[in-house]
Design an enzyme around this catalytic site. Structure first.
Site, PDB file in Angstrom:
ATOM      1  N   LYS A 118       0.855  -1.187   0.000  1.00  0.00           N
ATOM      2  CA  LYS A 118       0.000   0.000   0.000  1.00  0.00           C
ATOM      3  C   LYS A 118       0.896   1.243   0.000  1.00  0.00           C
ATOM      4  CE  LYS A 118      -4.328   1.429   2.083  1.00  0.00           C
ATOM      5  NZ  LYS A 118      -5.511   0.964   2.791  1.00  0.00           N
ATOM      6  N   GLU A 127     -20.281  -4.689   9.130  1.00  0.00           N
ATOM      7  CA  GLU A 127     -21.161  -3.897   9.996  1.00  0.00           C
ATOM      8  C   GLU A 127     -22.234  -4.771  10.633  1.00  0.00           C
ATOM      9  OE1 GLU A 127     -20.150  -3.070   6.943  1.00  0.00           O
ATOM     10  OE2 GLU A 127     -19.005  -1.229   7.302  1.00  0.00           O
ATOM     11  N   ARG A 138     -25.703  -1.407   6.261  1.00  0.00           N
ATOM     12  CA  ARG A 138     -25.334  -2.818   6.133  1.00  0.00           C
ATOM     13  C   ARG A 138     -25.775  -3.659   7.331  1.00  0.00           C
ATOM     14  NH1 ARG A 138     -20.839  -3.953   2.618  1.00  0.00           N
ATOM     15  NH2 ARG A 138     -21.519  -3.077   0.644  1.00  0.00           N
TER      16      ARG A 138
HETATM   17  C1  LIG Z   1     -19.150  -1.223   3.888  1.00  0.00           C
HETATM   18  C2  LIG Z   1     -17.925  -0.388   4.039  1.00  0.00           C
HETATM   19  N1  LIG Z   1     -17.359  -0.251   5.257  1.00  0.00           N
HETATM   20  C3  LIG Z   1     -16.241   0.500   5.403  1.00  0.00           C
HETATM   21  C4  LIG Z   1     -15.693   1.132   4.330  1.00  0.00           C
HETATM   22  C5  LIG Z   1     -14.494   2.037   4.511  1.00  0.00           C
HETATM   23  N2  LIG Z   1     -13.330   1.557   3.779  1.00  0.00           N
HETATM   24  C6  LIG Z   1     -12.942   2.062   2.600  1.00  0.00           C
HETATM   25  S1  LIG Z   1     -11.575   1.352   1.998  1.00  0.00           S
HETATM   26  C7  LIG Z   1     -11.449   0.348   3.321  1.00  0.00           C
HETATM   27  C8  LIG Z   1     -10.306  -0.614   3.416  1.00  0.00           C
HETATM   28  C9  LIG Z   1     -10.280  -1.519   2.265  1.00  0.00           C
HETATM   29  O1  LIG Z   1      -9.174  -2.356   2.374  1.00  0.00           O
HETATM   30  P1  LIG Z   1      -8.732  -3.211   1.111  1.00  0.00           P
HETATM   31  O2  LIG Z   1      -9.923  -3.769   0.463  1.00  0.00           O
HETATM   32  O3  LIG Z   1      -7.692  -4.164   1.575  1.00  0.00           O
HETATM   33  O4  LIG Z   1      -8.116  -2.143   0.128  1.00  0.00           O
HETATM   34  P2  LIG Z   1      -6.761  -1.272   0.297  1.00  0.00           P
HETATM   35  O5  LIG Z   1      -7.212   0.104   0.663  1.00  0.00           O
HETATM   36  O6  LIG Z   1      -5.921  -1.912   1.336  1.00  0.00           O
HETATM   37  O7  LIG Z   1      -6.138  -1.301  -1.041  1.00  0.00           O
HETATM   38  C10 LIG Z   1     -12.476   0.579   4.228  1.00  0.00           C
HETATM   39  C11 LIG Z   1     -12.643  -0.117   5.522  1.00  0.00           C
HETATM   40  C12 LIG Z   1     -16.322   0.978   3.081  1.00  0.00           C
HETATM   41  N3  LIG Z   1     -15.855   1.584   1.990  1.00  0.00           N
HETATM   42  N4  LIG Z   1     -17.421   0.217   2.968  1.00  0.00           N
END
Ligand SMILES: Cc1ncc(C[n+]2csc(CCOP(=O)(O)OP(=O)(O)O)c2C)c(N)n1
Length: 643
Positions: A280, A363, A391
């Site tokens: 990342k 959630e 959710r």
């Molecule tokens: C339902 C939901 N909960 C929380 C989020 C907030 N959120 C956005 S990106 C993320 C992390 C995603 O991690 P990953 O899929 O590993 O992608 P990375 O950013 O590490 O590339 C979160 C928790 C969201 N977008 N949707």
């Protein structure tokens, strides 16, 4: 020469030779940094996906094939390669590009998205349609290890392994969600990475030892083989076990490798998961070092990148309050669905690690874990963003409200949220929660009220939702839980009595109401801080003494404060003119909230316009930019003036 200058469309990328692709990736990376430095955005995730983006667009035709990005926050490179380079510097701003993939923005965006964990189910649906119609295109879902923690993703995987449609799933594993990723699958994925390291080590040791001391090399390799068998993906791999072919892990920053595997997988029948390891923030030192801070960046100086200090926020105020509650009572727990930083819980997680639970992007699980804790006499706080609580809706009804359990819902990002836009607007929670029996709902307008509501919720028990907006709030000195203000749940606060009309506002719109009313004796202001129950005594007295009431809320007018007031007036049998200002029946894209409030008719100008229709013209002298968050000082000024 810059290669990117000649790429107006992915077809231009395909004309380049493979050797040129790393340079395209470098240029894309620089462009992503440039755009984020101007307007902020999801920097670290987009940087980590640059090579994958190049490989996917080199291989697939995204206008015809479907590349389904999960969350869609890692797609700045994808947007640049698909004809949006000239607008990438507008991302997340008023009228600019959306921060996530959005089908209405481009034919290359297969899915309108922003919430996590939807890519696999959506891809399955697309594959079912394709196969039923005998069509021929490829479907590639790209999902992060964070998004894979969501129940939706896992349930979809279960179905994909059953139906077995032809599709590629790229698991983009950087070991991070926004914060460190959590959960048993995460542990498994790091085991697989150890295995890869093992294989590399084996190769290395063989080369080093060949010809030096063969027996030792052989011995080493035999031990490693035994260990490898133990970690063999074919025998232990959970994706395999679910019916999805698993390949990897491979280096997700090596375009040659990516192309090699993707090309092969493309020809296979059934679903195949390609597990890629990425970093990342890759290629930008500060973001690599601190991907949490640079997950969602504010604008910065690209030469000397320093994350901007953020003003004291509602989330910080909640985090502090939650810590004080946990200090005072060991039954207080906080549950977050992967939003430790966003919900202001970093300090809480350090101070009370045993009573802090990050359940991953789940959630629904967060709500029901809260229910389980409450069933055993604990006092859980489920800290969740307004839009993400959508959710967990069934769980709020089925698992919490039916038994009227002591669960506090700490709802952050209520109202319009700014750059995250349509998918993240927190403008439905009052509508969807108000209908649930036993569930009470309040919205503070300053930190003192936040504490008062938390204290009342804790003492009274039962399910209680307390919502607050995104952004800064005036800090109030921290104090012990016992010393927090006492607040009668359900009570409204008359801040200013008016002779003709009253403005009923809550949270951030209270500042607008106070500003518009100024010292005009005709216009009163009420802090309508509870929508369930509402203060019927105050409402009926007002309704009988005023010629009109105006509700002002940063929420959809259908089902929020205005609806609650209209329903109560109907039940009371009181006929009074009621004007409901708030978000009309439209979706609201990304933008600057204060401007959007105005454009949607519930900013200061909108309130003045309604007052004008009632014959109450208010001078233009008070037409100023009102900061909706600065409510505390305005409230106390009004309270002092009317003493
Ligand atoms: C339902 C939901 N909960 C929380 C989020 C907030 N959120 C956005 S990106 C993320 C992390 C995603 O991690 P990953 O899929 O590993 O992608 P990375 O950013 O590490 O590339 C979160 C928790 C969201 N977008 N949707």
């Amino acid at each position: 020469m810059a290669l990117l200058d000649d790429i107006r469309d992915p077809r231009d990328l395909k004309r380049l030779s493979r050797e040129d692709l790393p340079q395209v990736a470098d240029e894309l990376r620089a462009e992503v940094v440039r755009a984020c430095s101007k307007v902020g955005g999801h920097l670290a995730s987009s940087l980590g996906a640059v090579e994958l983006t190049v490989a996917l667009h080199y291989l697939y035709d995204s206008a015809h094939d479907r590349i389904v990005w999960d969350v869609g926050h890692q797609t700045y490179g994808h947007k640049i390669l698909t004809g949006r380079r000239d607008r990438i510097g507008t991302i997340r701003t008023d009228g600019g590009l959306a921060g996530f993939t959005t089908s209405s923005e481009s034919e290359h965006d297969a899915l309108t998205v922003g919430h996590a964990s939807t890519s696999l189910a959506a891809s399955l649906g697309m594959a079912l349609s394709r196969d039923a119609r005998g069509e021929d295109y490829d479907i590639v879902a790209v999902i992060g290890d964070g998004a894979l923690t969501g129940g939706m993703a896992l349930a979809a995987l279960n179905q994909i392994g059953h139906v077995k449609p032809r599709m590629t799933i790229v698991l983009n594993d950087n070991e991070m969600s926004i914060s460190e990723n959590v959960g048993a699958l995460t542990h498994y994925l790091s085991t697989v990475q150890v295995q890869r390291w093992f294989q590399d080590a084996e190769k290395g040791s063989k080369q080093a030892l060949t010809g030096v001391w063969e027996p030792l090399a052989d011995l080493g390799s035999r031990a490693k083989k035994a260990a490898r068998r133990f970690l063999d993906p074919a025998s232990n791999n959970p994706f395999h076990a679910m019916g999805v072919r698993y390949v990897g892990p491979i280096d997700g920053h090596d375009i040659e490798q990516l192309l090699y595997y993707l090309e092969h997988i493309r020809r296979l029948d059934g679903p195949t998961m390609l597990h890629i390891i990425t970093r990342k923030g890759k290629g930008y030192r500060v973001a690599e070092k601190d991907p949490i801070t640079w997950h969602g960046a504010s604008s910065f100086d690209p030469e000397h990148p320093v994350a901007k200090g953020k003003a004291f926020s509602w989330s910080n105020a909640f985090g502090r309050a939650a810590s004080a509650m946990a200090d005072a009572d060991d039954r207080v727990w906080v549950i977050t669905p992967a939003m430790r930083e966003g919900s202001g819980l970093v300090d809480f997680s350090r101070a009370h690690p045993d009573r802090f639970i990050d359940v991953g992007i789940a959630e629904d699980v967060a709500v029901t874990v809260g229910a389980g804790l409450a069933l055993r006499g604990e006092k859980p706080i489920v800290a969740v963003y307004s839009s993400f609580l959508q959710r967990g809706y069934d769980q709020v009804i089925h698992d919490v409200s039916l038994e009227s359990l002591d669960v506090i819902f700490a709802i952050d990002r209520a109202g319009l949220v700014g750059g995250d836009g349509a998918t993240h607007q927190g403008i439905y929670d009052m509508a969807y929660l108000r209908a649930i029996p036993n569930l009470a709902i309040g919205m503070p307008s300053d930190v003192g009220e936040l504490r008062g509501m938390l204290k009342a919720a804790f003492r009274l028990g039962g399910p209680r939702a307390i919502r607050w907006p995104r952004g800064p709030v005036e800090e109030a000195p921290a104090g012990a839980f016992e010393a927090w203000p006492e607040l009668a749940w359900g009570s409204w606060e008359i801040l200013k009595r008016g002779s003709e009309v009253s403005l009923l506002a809550m949270g951030p719109t209270l500042a607008y109401a106070l500003d518009v009313a100024g010292d005009d004796p005709r216009v009163g202001v009420v802090n309508a801080r509870f929508v369930k129950p509402i203060d019927v005594a105050v409402l009926s007295a007002l309704a009988r003494s005023q010629r009109a009431l105006i509700t002002v809320e940063d929420h959809t007018v259908m089902g929020g404060l205005g609806s609650a007031v209209a329903e109560a007036l109907a039940d009371l049998g009181i006929a009074v003119a009621l004007h409901r200002l708030g978000v009309p029946d439209v979706t609201v894209p990304h933008g600057t909230p204060a401007r959007q409030h105005e454009a949607l008719g519930y900013g200061p100008e909108g309130i003045r316009a309604v007052l004008a229709t009632l014959g109450i013209g208010l001078g233009a002298e008070s037409v100023t930019e009102v900061e909706p968050q600065a409510t505390a000082s305005r409230r106390s000024a009004v309270a002092n003036a009317s003493k």
